[in-house]
Each structure stands twice: as C-alpha cells, then as structure tokens.
Motif scaffolding. Sequence first.
Motif, PDB file in Angstrom:
ATOM      1  N   PRO A  46     -32.506 -18.962  -9.766  1.00 15.51           N
ATOM      2  CA  PRO A  46     -31.099 -18.584  -9.692  1.00 15.51           C
ATOM      3  C   PRO A  46     -30.721 -18.164  -8.277  1.00 15.51           C
ATOM      4  CG  PRO A  46     -32.343 -16.809 -10.688  1.00 15.51           C
ATOM      5  CD  PRO A  46     -33.307 -17.957 -10.486  1.00 15.51           C
ATOM      6  N   ALA A  47     -29.436 -18.158  -7.988  1.00 16.55           N
ATOM      7  CA  ALA A  47     -28.941 -17.827  -6.650  1.00 16.55           C
ATOM      8  C   ALA A  47     -29.408 -16.431  -6.241  1.00 16.55           C
ATOM      9  CB  ALA A  47     -27.421 -17.892  -6.616  1.00 16.55           C
ATOM     10  N   THR A  48     -29.766 -16.286  -4.971  1.00 21.80           N
ATOM     11  CA  THR A  48     -30.211 -15.000  -4.442  1.00 21.80           C
ATOM     12  C   THR A  48     -28.992 -14.210  -3.978  1.00 21.80           C
ATOM     13  OG1 THR A  48     -32.240 -16.040  -3.663  1.00 21.80           O
ATOM     14  CG2 THR A  48     -31.687 -13.883  -2.739  1.00 21.80           C
ATOM     15  N   ILE A  49     -28.845 -13.015  -4.546  1.00 23.66           N
ATOM     16  CA  ILE A  49     -27.730 -12.153  -4.158  1.00 23.66           C
ATOM     17  C   ILE A  49     -28.286 -10.765  -3.876  1.00 23.66           C
ATOM     18  CG2 ILE A  49     -25.555 -11.108  -4.860  1.00 23.66           C
ATOM     19  CD1 ILE A  49     -25.207 -13.430  -6.826  1.00 23.66           C
ATOM     20  N   GLU A  50     -28.045 -10.296  -2.669  1.00 24.55           N
ATOM     21  CA  GLU A  50     -28.388  -8.923  -2.297  1.00 24.55           C
ATOM     22  C   GLU A  50     -27.087  -8.261  -1.867  1.00 24.55           C
ATOM     23  OE1 GLU A  50     -31.440  -8.867   0.661  1.00 24.55           O
ATOM     24  OE2 GLU A  50     -32.733 -10.208  -0.505  1.00 24.55           O
ATOM     25  N   LYS A  71     -15.320 -11.725  -5.677  1.00 23.96           N
ATOM     26  CA  LYS A  71     -15.070 -10.945  -6.897  1.00 23.96           C
ATOM     27  C   LYS A  71     -16.129 -11.266  -7.955  1.00 23.96           C
ATOM     28  CE  LYS A  71     -11.224  -9.639  -9.857  1.00 23.96           C
ATOM     29  NZ  LYS A  71      -9.803  -9.869 -10.140  1.00 23.96           N
ATOM     30  N   ARG A  72     -16.487 -12.545  -8.082  1.00 24.60           N
ATOM     31  CA  ARG A  72     -17.532 -12.930  -9.037  1.00 24.60           C
ATOM     32  C   ARG A  72     -18.883 -12.329  -8.640  1.00 24.60           C
ATOM     33  NH1 ARG A  72     -15.117 -18.237  -8.418  1.00 24.60           N
ATOM     34  NH2 ARG A  72     -13.630 -18.515 -10.105  1.00 24.60           N
ATOM     35  N   ILE A  73     -19.169 -12.336  -7.350  1.00 21.07           N
ATOM     36  CA  ILE A  73     -20.435 -11.765  -6.879  1.00 21.07           C
ATOM     37  C   ILE A  73     -20.460 -10.262  -7.111  1.00 21.07           C
ATOM     38  CG2 ILE A  73     -21.800 -11.298  -4.794  1.00 21.07           C
ATOM     39  CD1 ILE A  73     -20.954 -14.101  -3.819  1.00 21.07           C
ATOM     40  N   LEU A  74     -19.355  -9.580  -6.803  1.00 17.59           N
ATOM     41  CA  LEU A  74     -19.278  -8.133  -7.027  1.00 17.59           C
ATOM     42  C   LEU A  74     -19.419  -7.811  -8.509  1.00 17.59           C
ATOM     43  CD1 LEU A  74     -16.360  -7.210  -4.596  1.00 17.59           C
ATOM     44  CD2 LEU A  74     -18.796  -6.773  -4.259  1.00 17.59           C
ATOM     45  N   SER A  75     -18.841  -8.640  -9.357  1.00 20.06           N
ATOM     46  CA  SER A  75     -18.951  -8.431 -10.801  1.00 20.06           C
ATOM     47  C   SER A  75     -20.385  -8.655 -11.268  1.00 20.06           C
ATOM     48  CB  SER A  75     -18.005  -9.386 -11.536  1.00 20.06           C
ATOM     49  OG  SER A  75     -18.167  -9.273 -12.920  1.00 20.06           O
ATOM     50  N   TYR A  76     -21.016  -9.690 -10.752  1.00 22.92           N
ATOM     51  CA  TYR A  76     -22.391 -10.024 -11.133  1.00 22.92           C
ATOM     52  C   TYR A  76     -23.358  -8.902 -10.769  1.00 22.92           C
ATOM     53  CZ  TYR A  76     -26.732 -12.724 -11.398  1.00 22.92           C
ATOM     54  OH  TYR A  76     -27.999 -13.170 -11.700  1.00 22.92           O
ATOM     55  N   LYS A 110     -29.020  -6.170 -17.201  1.00 18.70           N
ATOM     56  CA  LYS A 110     -28.789  -7.334 -16.333  1.00 18.70           C
ATOM     57  C   LYS A 110     -30.118  -7.852 -15.764  1.00 18.70           C
ATOM     58  CE  LYS A 110     -25.824  -9.945 -14.118  1.00 18.70           C
ATOM     59  NZ  LYS A 110     -24.860 -10.800 -14.769  1.00 18.70           N
ATOM     60  N   ALA A 111     -31.010  -6.929 -15.379  1.00 20.74           N
ATOM     61  CA  ALA A 111     -32.303  -7.324 -14.834  1.00 20.74           C
ATOM     62  C   ALA A 111     -33.131  -8.058 -15.888  1.00 20.74           C
ATOM     63  CB  ALA A 111     -33.065  -6.107 -14.326  1.00 20.74           C
ATOM     64  N   SER A 112     -33.052  -7.632 -17.145  1.00 20.85           N
ATOM     65  CA  SER A 112     -33.798  -8.318 -18.199  1.00 20.85           C
ATOM     66  C   SER A 112     -33.240  -9.723 -18.434  1.00 20.85           C
ATOM     67  CB  SER A 112     -33.776  -7.514 -19.498  1.00 20.85           C
ATOM     68  OG  SER A 112     -32.476  -7.472 -20.046  1.00 20.85           O
ATOM     69  N   ILE A 113     -31.923  -9.872 -18.362  1.00 20.01           N
ATOM     70  CA  ILE A 113     -31.303 -11.186 -18.538  1.00 20.01           C
ATOM     71  C   ILE A 113     -31.727 -12.127 -17.412  1.00 20.01           C
ATOM     72  CG2 ILE A 113     -29.105 -12.432 -18.505  1.00 20.01           C
ATOM     73  CD1 ILE A 113     -27.882  -9.969 -19.928  1.00 20.01           C
ATOM     74  N   VAL A 114     -31.662 -11.641 -16.188  1.00 20.32           N
ATOM     75  CA  VAL A 114     -32.049 -12.467 -15.030  1.00 20.32           C
ATOM     76  C   VAL A 114     -33.545 -12.773 -15.095  1.00 20.32           C
ATOM     77  CG1 VAL A 114     -32.256 -12.488 -12.515  1.00 20.32           C
ATOM     78  CG2 VAL A 114     -30.175 -11.639 -13.586  1.00 20.32           C
ATOM     79  N   GLY A 115     -34.348 -11.792 -15.500  1.00 17.26           N
ATOM     80  CA  GLY A 115     -35.789 -12.014 -15.631  1.00 17.26           C
ATOM     81  C   GLY A 115     -36.115 -13.072 -16.666  1.00 17.26           C
ATOM     82  N   SER A 116     -35.391 -13.067 -17.781  1.00 26.01           N
ATOM     83  CA  SER A 116     -35.630 -14.086 -18.808  1.00 26.01           C
ATOM     84  C   SER A 116     -35.242 -15.468 -18.298  1.00 26.01           C
ATOM     85  CB  SER A 116     -34.865 -13.749 -20.091  1.00 26.01           C
ATOM     86  OG  SER A 116     -33.475 -13.835 -19.887  1.00 26.01           O
ATOM     87  N   LYS A 117     -34.180 -15.545 -17.499  1.00 25.13           N
ATOM     88  CA  LYS A 117     -33.788 -16.839 -16.934  1.00 25.13           C
ATOM     89  C   LYS A 117     -34.849 -17.341 -15.962  1.00 25.13           C
ATOM     90  CE  LYS A 117     -30.282 -19.437 -14.512  1.00 25.13           C
ATOM     91  NZ  LYS A 117     -28.994 -19.474 -13.871  1.00 25.13           N
ATOM     92  N   VAL A 118     -35.376 -16.449 -15.133  1.00 23.14           N
ATOM     93  CA  VAL A 118     -36.419 -16.834 -14.190  1.00 23.14           C
ATOM     94  C   VAL A 118     -37.656 -17.306 -14.953  1.00 23.14           C
ATOM     95  CG1 VAL A 118     -38.016 -15.933 -12.445  1.00 23.14           C
ATOM     96  CG2 VAL A 118     -35.592 -15.367 -12.324  1.00 23.14           C
ATOM     97  N   ASP A 119     -38.014 -16.594 -16.031  1.00 24.58           N
ATOM     98  CA  ASP A 119     -39.162 -16.990 -16.832  1.00 24.58           C
ATOM     99  C   ASP A 119     -38.952 -18.353 -17.475  1.00 24.58           C
ATOM    100  OD1 ASP A 119     -40.393 -14.615 -16.170  1.00 24.58           O
ATOM    101  OD2 ASP A 119     -39.865 -13.607 -18.061  1.00 24.58           O
TER     102      ASP A 119
END
Length: 186
Positions: A46-50, A71-76, A110-119
């Motif tokens: 997934p896209a890298t956002i810091e 706005k989408r990035i800030l929301s994410y 949110k971290a669990s959702i992103v982690g599941s996508k990465v997995d």
Amino acid sequence: MPVRIRLQRHGKKGKPFYWVVAADSRAKRDGKYLEKLGIYNPNTNPATIELDVDSSVKWLENGAQPSETAKRILSYKGALLKHHLLGGVRKGALTEEQVEEKFNAWLEEKASIVGSKVDSLAKAEADAKAKALKAEKEVNEKRMAAAAEAEAPAAEEEVAEEAAPEAVSEDTVAPAEAPEETKETE
C-alpha cells in the motif's frame, strides 16, 4: 494569507513522490512552503504515508484548507478525526484524556486493517511465486520427457547401426572365402 495543505511533487518522471506541505495558496505547486507536514509515496503497495498529525491539526485549527488529495491523506492518517475531537474539547463535550483515548483506539484499529492488507498482499505474492514455480517445474518435466523421447529413438538407431555393421562384415567376409573354396575344389 490563505494557507492550503497540499501536495508538492518530487521524484522523477513516471515515479512521483510527494511532500505534504502547508503553503500559501498563491505560491507555485512546487515552490515556497511554510512547513513540511509529511510524505506520500503512491509507488508502493500500500502507499507509504508519513504524516506529522499534531502539526497538521495545528494548521487545521489555524484555518488552513486542505486540497482534495491532502484531505484524503489527512483523513487516512487521522488528522481530521483528531481535529474534530479537539473541537469537542473546545465545546466542553470531551476532555483531553478522552480525545487521546479515542484517537489511540482508532489508530490501533487502523493499524490492524493496514496490517491485514499487507499480510494479504504478501500471501498473494507468495501464492503467485508458488504457482509460477509449479508451472516452471511442469515445463521442465515436459522438456526432460521430450529430451528422453528424442534420445530413445537415437539410442535404438545406434544399437541398430552397431548390429548392422557386424552383419555386413560377416556377409562381406563370407563371399571372400567362398571363392577360395571354389578354387580348392577345382
């Protein structure tokens, strides 16, 4: 001076890489900015956002307007949620501790959702590699079988050729002897 939170393009042609910045709305897209808030790399999956959430919230509280993509990035990343929750603190509906508790719970979810996508992406990649390896093994086995079949008739021909010269040599020797016998009988 109207401030916008927007993306500033970097990277080479075909490989964009963005900085999320707070800039004067009259400044050029890649020009002067007030503060760098984070980075966004859409080239990864997934896209890298810091993002510095606290600085982003500070700019939002001071009236900065985000662009649509920003706005989408800030929301994410939760900056808009934290800004909304801090509005509840100003109105007296929430306390700072409740805001931090809710925000941290949201971050964990949110971290669990992103982690599941990465997995799932890693699993899909591993499955694709396994499937490609299996297909490659099948192709190699077919090649080996074809090579063995090609060698088998060649080996039979060699055996036939080895047997044929022996028969030919016996035949050639016999007629030579035959005239000698005929000479002796005369």
